[in-house]
Write a protein that holds these residues in place. Structure first.
Motif, PDB file in Angstrom:
ATOM      1  N   ALA A   1       0.822  -1.320   0.333  1.00 25.36           N
ATOM      2  CA  ALA A   1       0.208  -0.092   0.112  1.00 25.36           C
ATOM      3  C   ALA A   1       0.806   1.290   0.162  1.00 25.36           C
ATOM      4  N   GLY A   2       0.143   2.155  -0.013  1.00 25.07           N
ATOM      5  CA  GLY A   2       1.363   3.506   0.339  1.00 25.07           C
ATOM      6  C   GLY A   2       1.626   4.142  -1.503  1.00 25.07           C
ATOM      7  N   LEU A   3       2.632   5.189  -0.508  1.00 28.15           N
ATOM      8  CA  LEU A   3       3.508   5.174  -2.166  1.00 28.15           C
ATOM      9  C   LEU A   3       3.630   4.727  -3.133  1.00 28.15           C
ATOM     10  N   TRP A   4       4.426   3.302  -2.160  1.00 30.55           N
ATOM     11  CA  TRP A   4       4.958   2.395  -3.178  1.00 30.55           C
ATOM     12  C   TRP A   4       4.220   1.550  -3.968  1.00 30.55           C
ATOM     13  N   GLY A   5       2.876   1.295  -3.130  1.00 26.45           N
ATOM     14  CA  GLY A   5       1.827   0.685  -4.006  1.00 26.45           C
ATOM     15  C   GLY A   5       1.767   1.726  -4.998  1.00 26.45           C
ATOM     16  N   ALA A   6       1.629   2.697  -5.457  1.00 26.28           N
ATOM     17  CA  ALA A   6       1.128   3.855  -6.404  1.00 26.28           C
ATOM     18  C   ALA A   6       2.532   3.425  -7.513  1.00 26.28           C
ATOM     19  N   ALA A   7       3.284   3.639  -6.833  1.00 27.94           N
ATOM     20  CA  ALA A   7       4.300   3.831  -7.687  1.00 27.94           C
ATOM     21  C   ALA A   7       4.501   2.160  -8.747  1.00 27.94           C
ATOM     22  N   PHE A   8       4.079   1.170  -7.933  1.00 31.57           N
ATOM     23  CA  PHE A   8       4.108  -0.626  -8.168  1.00 31.57           C
ATOM     24  C   PHE A   8       2.900  -0.802  -9.879  1.00 31.57           C
ATOM     25  N   ARG A   9       1.860   0.286  -9.593  1.00 30.01           N
ATOM     26  CA  ARG A   9       0.293   0.440  -9.876  1.00 30.01           C
ATOM     27  C   ARG A   9       1.041   1.217 -11.113  1.00 30.01           C
ATOM     28  N   VAL A  10       1.426   2.542 -11.106  1.00 29.44           N
ATOM     29  CA  VAL A  10       2.018   2.974 -12.035  1.00 29.44           C
ATOM     30  C   VAL A  10       3.392   2.823 -12.913  1.00 29.44           C
ATOM     31  N   SER A  11       4.017   1.981 -12.606  1.00 30.83           N
ATOM     32  CA  SER A  11       4.766   1.266 -14.011  1.00 30.83           C
ATOM     33  C   SER A  11       4.406   0.096 -14.371  1.00 30.83           C
ATOM     34  N   GLY A  12       3.696  -0.314 -13.989  1.00 34.82           N
ATOM     35  CA  GLY A  12       3.176  -1.596 -13.831  1.00 34.82           C
ATOM     36  C   GLY A  12       3.942  -2.801 -13.817  1.00 34.82           C
ATOM     37  N   MET A  13       4.501  -2.845 -12.669  1.00 34.59           N
ATOM     38  CA  MET A  13       4.606  -3.695 -11.277  1.00 34.59           C
ATOM     39  C   MET A  13       3.958  -4.466 -10.265  1.00 34.59           C
ATOM     40  N   THR A  14       2.847  -4.406 -10.447  1.00 29.39           N
ATOM     41  CA  THR A  14       1.983  -4.863  -8.777  1.00 29.39           C
ATOM     42  C   THR A  14       2.148  -5.906  -9.379  1.00 29.39           C
ATOM     43  N   GLU A  15       1.533  -7.215 -10.695  1.00 26.95           N
ATOM     44  CA  GLU A  15       1.173  -8.246 -10.331  1.00 26.95           C
ATOM     45  C   GLU A  15       3.094  -8.835 -10.039  1.00 26.95           C
ATOM     46  N   THR A  16       4.025  -8.386 -10.337  1.00 31.86           N
ATOM     47  CA  THR A  16       5.175  -8.580 -10.358  1.00 31.86           C
ATOM     48  C   THR A  16       5.483  -8.767  -8.681  1.00 31.86           C
ATOM     49  N   VAL A  17       5.206  -7.365  -7.741  1.00 33.27           N
ATOM     50  CA  VAL A  17       5.230  -7.515  -6.516  1.00 33.27           C
ATOM     51  C   VAL A  17       4.364  -8.460  -5.487  1.00 33.27           C
ATOM     52  N   ALA A  18       3.012  -8.586  -6.356  1.00 32.82           N
ATOM     53  CA  ALA A  18       2.182  -9.767  -5.874  1.00 32.82           C
ATOM     54  C   ALA A  18       2.535 -11.510  -5.819  1.00 32.82           C
ATOM     55  N   TYR A  19       3.948 -12.015  -6.899  1.00 31.67           N
ATOM     56  CA  TYR A  19       4.234 -12.158  -7.522  1.00 31.67           C
ATOM     57  C   TYR A  19       4.955 -13.109  -6.384  1.00 31.67           C
ATOM     58  N   LEU A  20       6.184 -12.230  -5.803  1.00 26.76           N
ATOM     59  CA  LEU A  20       6.824 -12.473  -5.056  1.00 26.76           C
ATOM     60  C   LEU A  20       6.596 -12.129  -3.570  1.00 26.76           C
ATOM     61  N   GLN A  21       5.575 -11.984  -3.255  1.00 33.97           N
ATOM     62  CA  GLN A  21       4.809 -12.039  -1.949  1.00 33.97           C
ATOM     63  C   GLN A  21       3.921 -13.058  -2.127  1.00 33.97           C
ATOM     64  N   ALA A  22       3.741 -14.762  -3.049  1.00 38.20           N
ATOM     65  CA  ALA A  22       2.757 -15.475  -2.615  1.00 38.20           C
ATOM     66  C   ALA A  22       3.998 -16.181  -2.636  1.00 38.20           C
ATOM     67  N   GLU A  23       5.119 -16.778  -3.440  1.00 42.46           N
ATOM     68  CA  GLU A  23       5.984 -17.418  -3.426  1.00 42.46           C
ATOM     69  C   GLU A  23       7.130 -17.053  -2.341  1.00 42.46           C
ATOM     70  N   ALA A  24       7.079 -16.549  -1.088  1.00 38.73           N
ATOM     71  CA  ALA A  24       7.110 -15.727   0.369  1.00 38.73           C
ATOM     72  C   ALA A  24       6.924 -16.820   1.491  1.00 38.73           C
ATOM     73  N   GLU A  25       8.254 -17.684   1.575  1.00 36.86           N
ATOM     74  CA  GLU A  25       7.478 -18.965   2.765  1.00 36.86           C
ATOM     75  C   GLU A  25       7.462 -18.246   3.970  1.00 36.86           C
ATOM     76  N   ALA A  26       8.073 -17.501   4.420  1.00 38.09           N
ATOM     77  CA  ALA A  26       7.239 -16.126   5.263  1.00 38.09           C
ATOM     78  C   ALA A  26       6.364 -15.873   5.573  1.00 38.09           C
ATOM     79  N   ASN A  27       5.656 -16.152   4.754  1.00 39.71           N
ATOM     80  CA  ASN A  27       4.469 -15.579   4.759  1.00 39.71           C
ATOM     81  C   ASN A  27       3.459 -16.925   4.677  1.00 39.71           C
ATOM     82  N   TRP A  28       3.737 -17.797   3.835  1.00 36.75           N
ATOM     83  CA  TRP A  28       2.796 -18.987   4.673  1.00 36.75           C
ATOM     84  C   TRP A  28       3.475 -19.330   4.880  1.00 36.75           C
ATOM     85  N   ILE A  29       4.193 -19.631   5.578  1.00 31.43           N
ATOM     86  CA  ILE A  29       4.200 -19.543   7.544  1.00 31.43           C
ATOM     87  C   ILE A  29       3.019 -18.848   8.864  1.00 31.43           C
TER      88      ILE A  29
END
Length: 328
Positions: A143-171
């Motif tokens: 969220a916040g400024l980072w989230g806005a920057a990712f939306r503008v740059s078209g990188m939102t899906e890339t960040v979402a992919y990294l979040q989904a892959e993170a083992e810490a998030n699964w645990i």
């Protein structure tokens, strides 16, 4: 492989060390890969003088797509490889009094295999091996400024992919009781460093995975970095970091009893197995490429500058202090 920086004597923790009348002129490297654990003895010119290899089961799969392993299994295999090397030195044409002549030891391991431990350093669950395929969908976006920057740059899906892959998030999502008990969240390199030294520490060169690491500054990310949103965790669960080629600790008496490595031997920060492979192949400049056909096939180059070949996919820390390994 163990790599030591050429430097003045005051900067080299292994320079000129002696024990009684025996010169400390040999190095021990431990390589915990995906398929085996190896203990290797080198002289100071880089010649391989002796080695042992213990095959390991890469992982167990309690559910489809999962890849896990008992952390104690890694430690026992490390001890077995070392003890096998000492037996060889007693029975074969290896340097006499090999253990007494060791100046230091370094560990390199498979990348991105993670282990949760409690305050006593005991694993809370099996290690999640880098081959694991589980994903965590539906996480809140950055969220916040980072989230806005990712939306503008078209990188939102890339960040979402990294979040989904993170083992810490699964645990944290599926085993919150384990995450609540986690005192340290370690890569395999950090876990084996703890078993050797008693310190929750790791090499900068081993930080390859989904953790809030600043790959440009080669340190944990600043509090304002988007990575803390993408992979939320208390900074206190992360280990202390030591640059490659610097002393990270010494071998404890308990570790010496398990492995046969002399107690008090300096433990030198190395790097992840791929980074060590790159320098072992002589790939030290940008115009030289290292082709690797291991469990994963890659091409790497070593750079002084931070360059993202793919946006948001960083170059990894090199085994050479302060440099980067660009990988495809």
């Amino acid at each position: 492989m163990l790599w030591l920086r050429h430097s003045t004597p005051c900067h080299n923790p292994l320079h000129g060390l002696k024990a009684g009348s025996h010169l400390k002129d040999l190095l021990l490297a431990i390589d915990n890969g995906t398929q085996s654990v190896r203990a290797l003895a080198f002289d100071l010119q880089g010649n391989l003088l002796g080695k042992s290899r213990v095959e390991i089961q890469p992982y167990v799969s309690p559910q489809p797509g999962w890849a896990e392993q008992d952390p104690e299994y890694y430690w026992q295999s490390l001890g077995q490889a070392c003890q096998q090397l000492w037996r060889q030195s007693d029975s074969m044409n290896l340097p006499p009094r090999l253990r007494e002549r060791l100046a230091g030891v370094a560990i390199t391991t498979q990348r991105s295999t993670v282990i949760n431990v409690d305050k006593a350093g005991k694993p809370l669950r099996p290690a999640i091996v880098w081959l694991d395929q589980r994903r965590t969908e539906g996480l809140p976006p950055v969220a916040g400024l980072w989230g806005a920057a990712f939306r503008v740059s078209g990188m939102t899906e890339t960040v979402a992919y990294l979040q989904a892959e993170a083992e810490a998030n699964w645990i944290r999502t599926h085993q919150p009781e384990i995450w609540a008990q986690t005192h340290k969240y370690l890569f395999l390199s950090g876990y084996l460093t703890y078993r050797l030294t008693g310190l929750f520490a790791d090499s900068v060169g081993c930080q390859v995975g989904y953790v809030p690491f600043d790959y440009k500054r080669l340190h944990w990310a600043k509090s304002s970095d988007w990575k803390w949103q993408a992979v939320p965790m208390d900074p206190a669960v992360l280990p202390d970091l030591t640059p490659p080629a610097s002393q990270i600790g010494t071998v404890t008496r308990e570790a010496a009893e398990a492995t046969g490595i002399p107690a008090g031997l300096p433990v030198i920060a190395a790097a992840a197995d791929k980074a060590c492979e790159i320098i072992g192949a002589g790939c030290l400049e940008p115009h030289i490429g290292c082709l690797s056909y291991g469990t994963t096939a890659t091409i790497n180059t070593t750079h002084r500058r931070y360059l993202e070949v793919i946006p948001l996919i960083p170059p990894y820390p090199s085994a050479v202090p302060g440099r980067y390994s660009l990988e495809i």
